[in-house]
Design a protein around this motif. Structure first.
Motif, PDB file in Angstrom:
ATOM      1  N   GLN A 479       4.613   3.498  -9.465  1.00 62.64           N
ATOM      2  CA  GLN A 479       4.108   2.361 -10.216  1.00 62.64           C
ATOM      3  C   GLN A 479       4.489   1.068  -9.511  1.00 62.64           C
ATOM      4  O   GLN A 479       5.424   1.024  -8.704  1.00 62.64           O
ATOM      5  CB  GLN A 479       4.663   2.367 -11.637  1.00 62.64           C
ATOM      6  CG  GLN A 479       6.177   2.266 -11.733  1.00 62.64           C
ATOM      7  CD  GLN A 479       6.679   2.428 -13.147  1.00 62.64           C
ATOM      8  OE1 GLN A 479       6.368   3.410 -13.811  1.00 62.64           O
ATOM      9  NE2 GLN A 479       7.453   1.445 -13.628  1.00 62.64           N
ATOM     10  N   SER A 480       3.744   0.034  -9.815  1.00 61.68           N
ATOM     11  CA  SER A 480       3.979  -1.262  -9.182  1.00 61.68           C
ATOM     12  C   SER A 480       5.095  -2.011  -9.904  1.00 61.68           C
ATOM     13  O   SER A 480       5.251  -1.914 -11.122  1.00 61.68           O
ATOM     14  CB  SER A 480       2.696  -2.095  -9.227  1.00 61.68           C
ATOM     15  OG  SER A 480       2.935  -3.407  -8.775  1.00 61.68           O
ATOM     16  N   THR A 482       5.290  -5.345  -9.182  1.00 56.17           N
ATOM     17  CA  THR A 482       4.856  -6.732  -8.950  1.00 56.17           C
ATOM     18  C   THR A 482       4.323  -7.397 -10.211  1.00 56.17           C
ATOM     19  O   THR A 482       4.045  -8.590 -10.207  1.00 56.17           O
ATOM     20  CB  THR A 482       3.757  -6.772  -7.881  1.00 56.17           C
ATOM     21  OG1 THR A 482       2.601  -6.063  -8.361  1.00 56.17           O
ATOM     22  CG2 THR A 482       4.236  -6.133  -6.589  1.00 56.17           C
ATOM     23  N   GLY A 483       4.164  -6.618 -11.288  1.00 54.10           N
ATOM     24  CA  GLY A 483       3.569  -7.175 -12.504  1.00 54.10           C
ATOM     25  C   GLY A 483       2.095  -6.858 -12.614  1.00 54.10           C
ATOM     26  O   GLY A 483       1.496  -7.024 -13.674  1.00 54.10           O
ATOM     27  N   THR A 484       1.506  -6.399 -11.508  1.00 53.61           N
ATOM     28  CA  THR A 484       0.100  -5.990 -11.502  1.00 53.61           C
ATOM     29  C   THR A 484       0.041  -4.486 -11.303  1.00 53.61           C
ATOM     30  O   THR A 484       0.573  -3.964 -10.316  1.00 53.61           O
ATOM     31  CB  THR A 484      -0.676  -6.691 -10.373  1.00 53.61           C
ATOM     32  OG1 THR A 484      -0.570  -8.108 -10.531  1.00 53.61           O
ATOM     33  CG2 THR A 484      -2.146  -6.284 -10.407  1.00 53.61           C
ATOM     34  N   ALA A 485      -0.576  -3.797 -12.240  1.00 48.88           N
ATOM     35  CA  ALA A 485      -0.613  -2.335 -12.183  1.00 48.88           C
ATOM     36  C   ALA A 485      -1.418  -1.856 -10.980  1.00 48.88           C
ATOM     37  O   ALA A 485      -2.350  -2.526 -10.510  1.00 48.88           O
ATOM     38  CB  ALA A 485      -1.218  -1.784 -13.472  1.00 48.88           C
ATOM     39  N   THR A 537      -2.011  -2.905  -2.638  1.00 46.49           N
ATOM     40  CA  THR A 537      -1.282  -3.981  -3.320  1.00 46.49           C
ATOM     41  C   THR A 537      -0.259  -4.614  -2.382  1.00 46.49           C
ATOM     42  O   THR A 537      -0.195  -5.831  -2.233  1.00 46.49           O
ATOM     43  CB  THR A 537      -0.571  -3.441  -4.570  1.00 46.49           C
ATOM     44  OG1 THR A 537      -1.537  -2.869  -5.456  1.00 46.49           O
ATOM     45  CG2 THR A 537       0.177  -4.556  -5.291  1.00 46.49           C
ATOM     46  N   GLU A 540      -1.579  -6.801   0.644  1.00 48.07           N
ATOM     47  CA  GLU A 540      -2.142  -8.129   0.385  1.00 48.07           C
ATOM     48  C   GLU A 540      -1.163  -9.242   0.737  1.00 48.07           C
ATOM     49  O   GLU A 540      -1.571 -10.378   0.965  1.00 48.07           O
ATOM     50  CB  GLU A 540      -2.563  -8.245  -1.079  1.00 48.07           C
ATOM     51  CG  GLU A 540      -3.758  -7.374  -1.434  1.00 48.07           C
ATOM     52  CD  GLU A 540      -4.086  -7.410  -2.914  1.00 48.07           C
ATOM     53  OE1 GLU A 540      -3.336  -8.092  -3.662  1.00 48.07           O
ATOM     54  OE2 GLU A 540      -5.065  -6.769  -3.324  1.00 48.07           O
TER      55      GLU A 540
END
Length: 678
Positions: A479-480, A482-485, A537, A540
């Motif tokens: 799972q991420s 970063t706060g973004t799934a 992710t 980027e």
């Protein structure tokens, strides 16, 4: 012939009209397109080629309006130039046309045969084969070749018949320039000469510069839609047309000639590192080729837990992590992300660095090695070719490996497609790739065939992308942070990859345990070539570049080796060009002047690669900018800060690499690659 028949013939001739100029223009474009179509048939119409790809077959043309890709037009232009030159030389449309079509058919048949036998398109190095081994051409005919040849002849006869018919009804008989008087004749001759010289000059300049990034020819190709696919010569020819694909590889820019390069300079370099080798060898007691060395390039193997912004539920590599603690090991700086396997492989075998090449040379296996006169590689230190074995559970044609491994001095290269067929081909779950367990079994069989010392190169395939939920009962999750799934596709890919990496971890430990049971000294160099290109992710963020280009490596020796448990100095970071020097250090083995140079280089610069980017490696060019250099703690180094000794080593590296790859090979006769005599 009686008078009545003669009068009928005159009447028929009087009814014929010369074709107008515009019609010749239409016919020129039509026959030009037929020629391009025939060439495209040559690289698509075999049982080994899948025509479902939207970039080949009819898609080669249709992508003009679906993707605004006009590479088909570029092929028409280049073939049209050849057609025009033939037309101007003969001054007969109906003579030049069948000659042009005959050339297209011959080339297409040759392409078809080569792809059928080797799954490889015609490349520039094949021209040297025609000079040196033309007498053996018949041995390269596939079964059923006679029917292809008969079909080609029949097709040509149909086209020839069409040309003869059109010539008959054309009162002009295809004559391009007609002279009513001497002055007009001279003007026409001058025009024809210009129409040969100018197009030929354009074609020649394009061919010489098409492979050089930044040149007008390369810029034109890219603008027209050329998307080089250097990993697969057949796909490249299908996608971009065999003419564009061939010419792009004809004259690639390899390296800039280093300042001061000469025979005298190279003698000084050879002498300098021969002296360094003597100093190193005085402190070492073993011989490199008194042991078997196995290079294991583990496809896409890396540690998912080190990917920035990613949290995993379970360690995918506990066994390899433990192995690394007790032997020479660390992180390897990779030039690729999601691709570029053969470049890492090339650096590991040759000791050359991609950082020294021109940005135009994106794939040495395709653009450089086939045409090289001298290709020194580490396996050659084991003597006769029988001692060098390659194992790769995939197609032998990828990256032109079949040709290159023969050139490197490997006696056998075991693959799925032969001519040497790999013995174990088992797969896991729904994966399309041969498992690491099977690859290791095949390698073990080669190790046990002889008591002699060998060099074995294994390139695995189990963890090759893409990753589509291949393994049942996959317990891995990610799972991420970063706060973004993570997206659904990214998550599935990562979790499938995690499971594959865990299987590699287990099978690698089993492989090493089996090597411990063999009563001959064996050293393994294990490394992941690059991270999989699935971390969209993380990729980027450009700040993640270094993390996305570091894989795991170790150098390990079995119980029969005196070097088991050794830990070489300065091993925390490396790049594959230093592997042979690190292997010698790990084994306490004597070195050649070249390996002595690499040893000194690695002491000053721990790892070096071209500039890296967070995207799956393209094949148009190496990225611009300063090469990436890492110090012993893994921190980037600025070239402007190099001390005098480091800068001299960097300069010497370029001299050495230039001499071996594209220079005059002065080092070949200077014993630069030779180990000390035992």
């Amino acid at each position: 012939m009686d008078n009545q028949e003669h009068e009928v013939e005159i009447t028929e001739k009087s009814k014929r009209k010369p074709f107008p100029g515009w019609l010749y223009g239409v016919l020129f474009v039509l026959f030009d397109a037929i020629g391009v179509g025939i060439l495209e048939w040559g690289v698509t119409a075999t049982s080994r080629v899948k025509l479902s790809s939207p970039t080949i077959g009819w898609g080669f043309v249709s992508k003009m309006w679906t993707d605004l890709n006009f590479v088909a037009v570029l092929n028409l232009l280049l073939c049209g130039i050849v057609y025009l030159i033939l037309l101007m030389i003969s001054n007969r449309f109906w003579v030049a046309t069948p000659i042009y079509l005959a050339l297209a058919i011959i080339i297409a048949v040759v392409e078809h045969f080569k792809i059928t036998i080797r799954y490889e398109a015609v490349i520039p190095s094949d021209l040297s084969f025609l000079k040196s081994d033309a007498g053996n051409l018949m041995s390269f005919m596939p079964s059923g070749a006679q029917w292809i040849i008969l079909g080609a002849v029949a097709g040509f006869l149909v086209l020839l018949g069409l040309c003869l018919y059109l010539n008959r009804i054309d009162a002009r008989h295809g004559r391009m320039f007609r002279a009513a008087d001497h002055r007009t004749g001279l003007a026409n001759a001058a025009a024809r000469i210009l129409l040969v010289i100018i197009p030929a000059g354009f074609f020649g300049m394009y061919a010489m510069q098409a492979g050089t990034v930044g040149s007008w020819a390369n810029t034109l190709s890219v603008a027209m839609g050329d998307q080089s696919s250097m990993w697969d010569s057949v796909y490249d020819a299908q996608r971009n047309g065999p003419v564009v694909s061939f010419l792009r590889q004809l004259n690639p820019k390899v390296m800039e000639k280093p300042e001061g390069y000469s025979e005298a300079t190279m003698k000084q370099v050879a002498k300098r590192y021969a002296k360094a080798a003597e100093s190193i060898n005085a402190k070492r007691s073993a011989n490199l080729n008194d042991s078997t060395v196995v290079y294991v390039l583990s496809e896409s193997f890396s540690d998912p837990s080190r990917v920035p912004g990613l949290k995993v539920n379970k360690d995918s590599m506990p066994n390899i992590r433990k192995i690394k603690e007790n032997t020479t090991s660390g992180y390897m700086l990779s030039s690729g992300y999601g691709g570029g396997t053969a470049n890492l492989e090339y650096m590991g075998l040759t000791g050359m660095s991609m950082a020294n090449f021109d940005s135009s040379l994106s794939s040495p296996y395709q653009q450089l090695v086939p045409g090289q006169h001298w290709t020194p590689t580490i396996n050659q230190l084991w003597g006769a070719p029988k001692n060098s074995i390659g194992v790769h559970p995939y197609e032998s044609s990828m990256y032109s490996r079949a040709i290159n491994y023969k050139k490197f001095g490997f006696s056998h290269f075991y693959t799925l497609t032969g001519p040497d067929i790999i013995s174990h081909q088992d797969k896991l779950g729904s994966s399309p790739y041969v498992s690491d367990e099977a690859a290791y079994k095949s390698t073990l069989e080669e190790l046990k065939k002889t008591k002699s010392n060998q060099f074995i190169q294994l390139i695995t395939m189990q963890n090759h992308m893409p990753y589509h939920d291949w393994y049942p009962n996959n317990e891995f999750t990610a799972q991420s942070t970063t706060g973004t799934a993570l997206g659904k596709t990214e998550q599935e890919s990562i979790q499938t990859y995690q499971k594959g990496a865990a299987i590699t971890d287990q099978e690698t430990e089993k492989f090493l345990k089996q090597l411990d049971k063999i009563d001959k000294p064996i050293t393994v160099v294990f490394y992941g070539d690059h991270l999989p290109g699935i971390y969209s992710t993380a990729s980027e963020d450009s700040n993640n570049s270094l993390a996305l280009h570091l894989t795991d490596y170790f150098i390990w020796s079995n119980k029969a080796s005196s070097s088991q448990g050794n830990k070489a100095e300065n091993s925390a970071y490396t790049s594959p060009n230093f592997f042979m020097a690190q292997t010698a250090e790990h084994m306490n083995a004597k070195v050649s002047p070249f390996i002595a140079f690499l040893t000194q280089m690695h002491q000053k610069i721990s790892a070096m690669e071209p500039p890296v980017v967070n995207q799956i490696q393209g094949w148009q060019r190496i990225p611009e900018g300063q090469s990436l250099y890492l110090d012993a703690s893994g921190k980037p180094m600025a070239a402007s800060d190099f001390d005098k000794k480091t800068q001299r080593l960097v300069d010497d590296y370029k001299l050495i690499q230039y001499d071996i790859t594209t220079g005059r090979n002065y080092l070949k006769s200077l014993g630069f690659m030779d180990l000390p005599k035992q």
